[in-house]
Structures are given as C-alpha cells and as structure tokens.
Design a protein around this motif. Structure first.
Motif, PDB file in Angstrom:
ATOM      1  N   GLU A  37      50.355 -36.949   4.610  1.00  0.00           N
ATOM      2  CA  GLU A  37      50.394 -35.613   5.205  1.00  0.00           C
ATOM      3  C   GLU A  37      50.399 -35.717   6.740  1.00  0.00           C
ATOM      4  O   GLU A  37      49.829 -36.646   7.293  1.00  0.00           O
ATOM      5  CB  GLU A  37      49.136 -34.881   4.744  1.00  0.00           C
ATOM      6  N   MET A  38      51.058 -34.749   7.402  1.00  0.00           N
ATOM      7  CA  MET A  38      51.027 -34.726   8.858  1.00  0.00           C
ATOM      8  C   MET A  38      49.734 -34.047   9.303  1.00  0.00           C
ATOM      9  O   MET A  38      49.364 -32.992   8.782  1.00  0.00           O
ATOM     10  CB  MET A  38      52.227 -33.960   9.423  1.00  0.00           C
ATOM     11  N   MET A  39      49.048 -34.665  10.267  1.00  0.00           N
ATOM     12  CA  MET A  39      47.817 -34.064  10.797  1.00  0.00           C
ATOM     13  C   MET A  39      48.076 -33.660  12.239  1.00  0.00           C
ATOM     14  O   MET A  39      48.690 -34.403  12.994  1.00  0.00           O
ATOM     15  CB  MET A  39      46.681 -35.089  10.817  1.00  0.00           C
ATOM     16  N   GLU A  40      47.576 -32.482  12.619  1.00  0.00           N
ATOM     17  CA  GLU A  40      47.679 -32.087  14.012  1.00  0.00           C
ATOM     18  C   GLU A  40      46.366 -32.390  14.732  1.00  0.00           C
ATOM     19  O   GLU A  40      45.297 -32.002  14.260  1.00  0.00           O
ATOM     20  CB  GLU A  40      48.010 -30.591  14.164  1.00  0.00           C
ATOM     21  N   ILE A  41      46.467 -33.120  15.833  1.00  0.00           N
ATOM     22  CA  ILE A  41      45.292 -33.447  16.632  1.00  0.00           C
ATOM     23  C   ILE A  41      45.408 -32.648  17.928  1.00  0.00           C
ATOM     24  O   ILE A  41      46.425 -32.731  18.614  1.00  0.00           O
ATOM     25  CB  ILE A  41      45.237 -34.958  16.978  1.00  0.00           C
ATOM     26  N   ALA A  87      34.877 -33.066  26.593  1.00  0.00           N
ATOM     27  CA  ALA A  87      36.152 -32.970  25.886  1.00  0.00           C
ATOM     28  C   ALA A  87      35.961 -32.227  24.579  1.00  0.00           C
ATOM     29  O   ALA A  87      34.891 -32.264  23.984  1.00  0.00           O
ATOM     30  CB  ALA A  87      36.714 -34.357  25.627  1.00  0.00           C
ATOM     31  N   LEU A  88      36.997 -31.526  24.157  1.00  0.00           N
ATOM     32  CA  LEU A  88      37.009 -30.867  22.858  1.00  0.00           C
ATOM     33  C   LEU A  88      38.121 -31.503  22.035  1.00  0.00           C
ATOM     34  O   LEU A  88      39.238 -31.660  22.517  1.00  0.00           O
ATOM     35  CB  LEU A  88      37.285 -29.371  23.008  1.00  0.00           C
ATOM     36  N   VAL A  89      37.800 -31.860  20.813  1.00  0.00           N
ATOM     37  CA  VAL A  89      38.806 -32.468  19.934  1.00  0.00           C
ATOM     38  C   VAL A  89      38.803 -31.710  18.614  1.00  0.00           C
ATOM     39  O   VAL A  89      37.742 -31.440  18.059  1.00  0.00           O
ATOM     40  CB  VAL A  89      38.507 -33.963  19.682  1.00  0.00           C
ATOM     41  N   ASN A  90      39.987 -31.355  18.145  1.00  0.00           N
ATOM     42  CA  ASN A  90      40.101 -30.715  16.844  1.00  0.00           C
ATOM     43  C   ASN A  90      41.033 -31.562  15.985  1.00  0.00           C
ATOM     44  O   ASN A  90      42.217 -31.678  16.271  1.00  0.00           O
ATOM     45  CB  ASN A  90      40.652 -29.292  17.025  1.00  0.00           C
ATOM     46  N   ALA A  91      40.443 -32.215  14.991  1.00  0.00           N
ATOM     47  CA  ALA A  91      41.232 -33.035  14.069  1.00  0.00           C
ATOM     48  C   ALA A  91      40.695 -32.803  12.670  1.00  0.00           C
ATOM     49  O   ALA A  91      39.503 -32.531  12.505  1.00  0.00           O
ATOM     50  CB  ALA A  91      41.097 -34.515  14.439  1.00  0.00           C
TER      51      ALA A  91
END
Lengths: 224, 106
Positions: free
Chosen positions: B16-20, B4-8
């Motif tokens: 603040e809004m975070m994009e996961i 799996a690849l995760v970008n957080a």
C-alpha cells in the motif's frame, strides 16, 4: 482567504501554528528551574481546565478594575508564580503559551464577557475603531466595515474578526498576536502605534470580540 | 528549540502507498536579508532532509534559501516491511533533528 490557506489551517500537520501550540504545551507543564509550580500545578490538565476560556477573553480583571486580555492574564499569573520565566509581550514563549490555551477553545463560539463593568471600555474600543487616525486619516471601520470584501492593492480586505489569534501569518513567516496585527494596520495608515499591552489595544480587542461573536474560535489560525 | 510534527500511518497493508507528512520549526533565514542594524543576517537554513525506511533511504530532498520558514514536506512511499522510519533534517550551524516513527506492515 484562499482555499489552500484554509486547507493549511484545517490540517494540524500543515498548520505551522501547531508547532507553537506544541511549544506552549511544553511550557504549560514546565517547572521553573530549581523546582516550583508550573502552570499545570494549579490549573491541571489544560485540555479540561482551559476549555472555552479563550473564547471569553478579554475579561474584567478585579485587581486592576479594567479589561485584561489573555496574554496579560498569563503575564499576571506568571508574576505571582515564584521562579516563573519573564515573558515579555509578543515573546515567542508568551505567544506559544497563549496559542496552546487558545487551542483548547477551538470550535467554541466567541462569547463576550457579559460583565456590565466592561461596557464603558467596550464603547471606548468602538470609538477607537471608528476614529480616523494617521496621515492617511483612515479608521478601522473605513476599511473593515465599509469596504470589507474589497481589495487593497490586490489583497482582500477582511472583516477584521479576531477569532483566530494568536495565528500564523504567512507574510510574517511566524506567529503573532492580535496586537501585532493591529500595530500592522496602524503603521499601514501611518499612525503611531501604541506599545504592546497599551489600554487602547485591550479596549479595541474587547470591541472586536463583541463584534465577532458568535464566530467559532479558530486558534491557531493561518492567514495570508 | 526545534520542534517537528510528523504524520505517518502506524500500520499499513503490504504494497500500500503511505503518505508521510512532516512539518518542522525553523527560521529558514535566507542570508540575503538585512537586519534592523542594516547588516546582512547570516544564512541559517535547513539544507537536507532524508527519510530512511528500515535502513534504506526512500526519500531525500535538498532545501534552498527560497524555501519558506517552517518547511512542510509530504511524500509517499510503498509499505514493504515493518520497521522504523527515521526522518532527519540537517542544516546550517550544525542543525540536526531526527524523528522516528515505527511502522507495522500487516
């Protein structure tokens, strides 16, 4: 290629080819069971030692006096490495490992091997490219030179450049090599495709690479 | 082998809004396709995805046979407090994979 497919290729988290490259990295560093040499034991850190390598393949192979592509080079290297896993053509492992090696050349301009001994093979590749085949009697050139940019049953006909392989194809829902793609086209014109690793394929790859230069390597690319 | 690849974001400002963004390797076999032998291949898909942020489920998704192979999921959540973010995929044949990222909220 649509903007959304391009965006998918550019973003390393969206690009499913990066999953294969990640697996390739693990294989690069994996020792065979019971100890022995990994790829990294000889070649070291791939991010340094494999930089730009994929951009010049297929290259001339001294042992067989013939051009050899990246997948066959990895297979030949594995054959000399005691305990190395057998990686048949188009196996998940071989595609992953070549995607990882290819990734190290991403952004590098395609640079055909200038070795003069390759010239006759390249010429044969060009002849194969221009020879009509199959029940539909079409050559590669009939579509990818003469009608590139047109449409075939709604799908855009590309110029046929090989600079993103191995790549993730949405139609396949998976990774595949250039040879898999070439077999696709051959089946499409109802010709009999040679088996994986056939000399015809390597010669075609060699010609396609010289035709694509100096486009930058995009491995692992995403295509529709 | 599942990967799996995760970008957080590693750090975020409170509120603040975070994009996961996540991508997981999975065949997502629909259960409707015949194999080379003409028999229907059994279904093998991811059925559920959940994101636990510091023990609280902030995002959950149900996946179905029409989802493509290697599903990509992206969502946003508000950064509230520092803690681990646990991403879990579950599916057929006992498939389960968990990835954890630590998020520091300043």
């Amino acid at each position: 290629m649509s903007a959304s497919t391009q965006a998918m290729q550019r973003d390393d988290v969206q690009n499913p080819g990066m999953l294969a490259a990640g697996q390739g990295e693990a294989l690069w560093n994996a020792q065979p069971p019971g100890g022995g040499q990994s790829c990294a034991s000889c070649h070291g850190d791939a991010t340094a030692s494999m930089k730009g390598v994929a951009a010049r393949y297929p290259a001339f192979d001294e042992a067989t006096r013939r051009p050899i592509d990246l997948q066959d080079r990895i297979r030949a290297c594995n054959a000399r490495r005691p305990g190395a896993p057998d990686m048949p053509h188009e196996s998940e492992e071989l595609v992953a490992l070549s995607a990882y090696v290819g990734l190290q050349s991403r952004g590098t301009p395609t640079a055909p091997d200038p070795d003069p001994r390759l010239a006759p093979f390249r010429a044969r590749g060009q002849a194969l490219f221009e020879r009509p085949i199959g029940q539909l009697n079409l050559s590669c050139a009939a579509c990818h030179d003469a009608r590139a940019g047109g449409r075939l049953a709604g799908a855009l006909i590309p110029q046929g450049h090989p600079n993103g392989y191995p790549l993730y194809r949405l139609e396949w829902q998976g990774m595949g090599s250039l040879q898999r793609r070439l077999r696709n086209c051959m089946t499409g014109v109802r010709a009999e495709a040679p088996p994986f690793g056939a000399p015809d394929f390597v010669e075609l790859e060699l010609y396609l690479q010289s035709r694509a230069a100096p486009l930058a390597v995009e491995t692992p690319a995403v295509r529709p | 082998m599942a990967r799996a690849l995760v970008n957080a974001p590693k750090t975020a400002k409170a509120g603040e809004m975070m994009e996961i963004k996540t991508l997981i390797s999975h065949v997502m076999e629909t259960g409707f396709r015949p194999g080379m032998d003409g028999r229907i291949k059994p279904r093998d898909i991811i059925t559920e995805f959940a994101c636990e942020y510091d023990g609280e489920v902030v995002f959950r998704a149900a996946l179905h046979p029409a989802t493509s192979a290697n599903p990509y999921l992206a969502f946003e959540t508000r950064a509230t407090r520092s803690g681990p973010m646990k991403l879990t995929w579950r599916g057929d044949n006992g498939f389960e994979q968990t990835e954890t990222v630590d998020i520091t909220v300043e």
